[in-house]
Scaffold this active site. Structure first.
Site, PDB file in Angstrom:
ATOM      1  N   ARG A  73       9.341  -8.899  -3.222  1.00 30.53           N
ATOM      2  CA  ARG A  73       8.569  -7.557  -3.058  1.00 30.53           C
ATOM      3  C   ARG A  73       6.985  -8.207  -2.831  1.00 30.53           C
ATOM      4  O   ARG A  73       6.430  -9.181  -3.615  1.00 30.53           O
ATOM      5  CB  ARG A  73       8.681  -6.826  -4.160  1.00 30.53           C
ATOM      6  CG  ARG A  73       7.822  -5.430  -4.311  1.00 30.53           C
ATOM      7  CD  ARG A  73       6.304  -6.023  -5.069  1.00 30.53           C
ATOM      8  NE  ARG A  73       5.549  -4.739  -5.272  1.00 30.53           N
ATOM      9  CZ  ARG A  73       4.422  -4.844  -5.625  1.00 30.53           C
ATOM     10  NH1 ARG A  73       3.748  -5.665  -6.218  1.00 30.53           N
ATOM     11  NH2 ARG A  73       3.642  -3.472  -5.961  1.00 30.53           N
ATOM     12  N   GLY A  93       2.873  -6.764  -2.666  1.00 30.91           N
ATOM     13  CA  GLY A  93       2.414  -5.342  -3.099  1.00 30.91           C
ATOM     14  C   GLY A  93       1.312  -5.231  -2.044  1.00 30.91           C
ATOM     15  O   GLY A  93       1.503  -6.025  -1.057  1.00 30.91           O
ATOM     16  N   GLY A 133       1.076  -0.891  -6.090  1.00 31.06           N
ATOM     17  CA  GLY A 133       0.735  -1.214  -4.461  1.00 31.06           C
ATOM     18  C   GLY A 133       1.430  -0.490  -3.544  1.00 31.06           C
ATOM     19  O   GLY A 133       0.599  -0.352  -2.447  1.00 31.06           O
ATOM     20  N   THR A 157      -4.468  -7.560 -11.831  1.00 27.76           N
ATOM     21  CA  THR A 157      -4.896  -7.806 -10.522  1.00 27.76           C
ATOM     22  C   THR A 157      -6.435  -7.976 -10.620  1.00 27.76           C
ATOM     23  O   THR A 157      -6.967  -7.040 -11.164  1.00 27.76           O
ATOM     24  CB  THR A 157      -4.497  -6.720  -9.324  1.00 27.76           C
ATOM     25  OG1 THR A 157      -3.150  -6.768  -9.221  1.00 27.76           O
ATOM     26  CG2 THR A 157      -4.876  -7.274  -8.058  1.00 27.76           C
TER      27      THR A 157
HETATM   28  C1  SD4 Z   1       0.393  -5.045  -6.910  1.00 27.95           C
HETATM   29  N1  SD4 Z   1      -1.509  -3.767  -6.748  1.00 27.95           N
HETATM   30  O1  SD4 Z   1       1.160  -5.770  -6.967  1.00 27.95           O
HETATM   31  C2  SD4 Z   1      -0.739  -4.669  -7.535  1.00 27.95           C
HETATM   32  C3  SD4 Z   1      -0.794  -4.635  -9.012  1.00 27.95           C
HETATM   33  C4  SD4 Z   1      -1.930  -4.452  -9.797  1.00 27.95           C
HETATM   34  O2  SD4 Z   1      -3.206  -4.664 -11.698  1.00 27.95           O
HETATM   35  O3  SD4 Z   1      -2.956  -4.084  -9.350  1.00 27.95           O
HETATM   36  N2  SD4 Z   1      -2.145  -4.627 -10.936  1.00 27.95           N
HETATM   37  O4  SD4 Z   1       1.215  -3.747  -6.613  1.00 27.95           O
END
Ligand code: SD4
Length: 325
Positions: A214, A216, A240, A186
């Protein structure tokens, strides 16, 4: 009334000069992202344009798990989440967006030309197409195809802590392990421009092998990103669901409002997660990154290994965040 007869104005009293412009972003992959944002910030551009440019840069990188090069959900489909927020609390987001290369720009379009904040799935895609975005081929990257095939053998949903940190896993580490386990990558970035205006952007393919549909924290304002132009801005990375449960970045900004430094505010948000269920928290990673109105920044994570990138007139480097467990 002041001694000269003027009504006194409540200006913030900063002991040191405000550091601006500045951009901070999650992970070591934030270095080139910051460089892109800096082209705008260093030319007196707006922070909202800078954060969008940074996010676009990484969405273009097919070797990175952000964007269409990302890992799929358990049905083998890449679905993208993104959001953007500016200094006036304007915000826009897309979730579960398929086959569109720049979800961050669709999020910005939602922000600027609709009365809404979040568009999801087929509706988000329809909106993107109606606004000139191109439908890309439905295809996984080579890395993602390989990882997904491996993953299908056991089909176990098990996010790996810090898989985003390529440096830690070795400079040429693939984005996944031999058994196909992979997370996500992310990119969250927040910036302050020369006018002291704050903005932020987040873009991601979300958790690898999530259930189709889903969503996040990343596209949720107050979870994956929050900006309050009086106080500061924050973004997050990691699992998330844990961030959503505590409205993570909103909480970080509220801690800053109550006088905590960016680092302490991030630490207190991590503590919220850990104190509720330490055993569970020990199995997962969440990291917060924050910037305040003085240009001070800080981060904190549940686990070791969360890193972030900073670019200002004074520095251009990767920092390791402190951690709780
Ligand atoms: C999520 N927070 O989809 C994101 C994933 C993430 O580094 O941060 N990856 O939950």
């Amino acid at each position: 009334m002041g001694s000269l007869g003027f009504a006194s104005i409540n200006l913030p009293k900063f002991s040191s000069p405000v550091k601006k412009p500045i951009v901070v972003s999650t992970w070591d992959s934030g270095m080139p992202v910051n460089a892109e944002a800096w082209k705008i910030l260093s030319n007196s551009g707006k922070s909202v344009d800078a954060v969008e440019a940074g996010a676009i840069y990484i969405e273009n990188d097919i070797n990175c798990c952000v964007g269409l090069g990302g890992f799929p959900d358990r049905d083998g489909i890449v679905t993208l989440d993104a959001c953007i927020m500016d200094e006036k609390a304007n915000c826009g987001a897309v979730a579960g967006l398929e086959q569109i290369k720049h979800p961050i720009s669709v999020a910005r379009k939602v922000m600027e030309s609709t009365p809404h904040v979040i568009l999801v799935g087929a509706g988000a895609q329809q909106f993107a197409l109606e606004n000139g975005f191109k439908l890309e081929e439905k295809k996984l990257s080579d890395d993602a195809t390989k990882a997904y095939k491996e993953w299908l053998i056991k089909s176990k949903y098990q996010p790996e802590i810090n898989i985003e940190n390529k440096k830690q896993n070795g400079p040429f580490a693939p984005n996944f392990f031999d058994d196909g386990t992979a997370n996500h990558d992310t990119m969250g970035l927040v910036a302050m421009d020369v006018n002291s205006d704050l903005s932020g952007a987040v873009t991601t393919s979300g958790m690898a092998y999530k259930i189709h549909g889903r969503v996040g924290d990343s596209p949720i304002i107050g979870a994956g990103l929050f900006v309050d132009n009086e106080i500061g801005a924050a973004t997050s990375s990691g699992v998330g669901e844990e961030v959503i449960r505590i409205c993570g970045t909103h909480l970080v900004v509220e801690f800053m409002r109550n006088g905590y430094s960016p680092e302490m505010a991030c630490k207190k948000a991590c503590e919220r997660i850990v104190n509720r269920d330490r055993k569970k928290a020990a199995t997962l990673q969440v990291g917060f990154l924050a910037l305040n109105k003085k240009g001070e920044y800080g981060a904190y994570a549940i686990q070791k290994g969360f890193v972030f990138s900073v670019k200002s007139n004074d520095e251009n480097q990767i920092h390791s965040s402190k951690f709780l467990i």
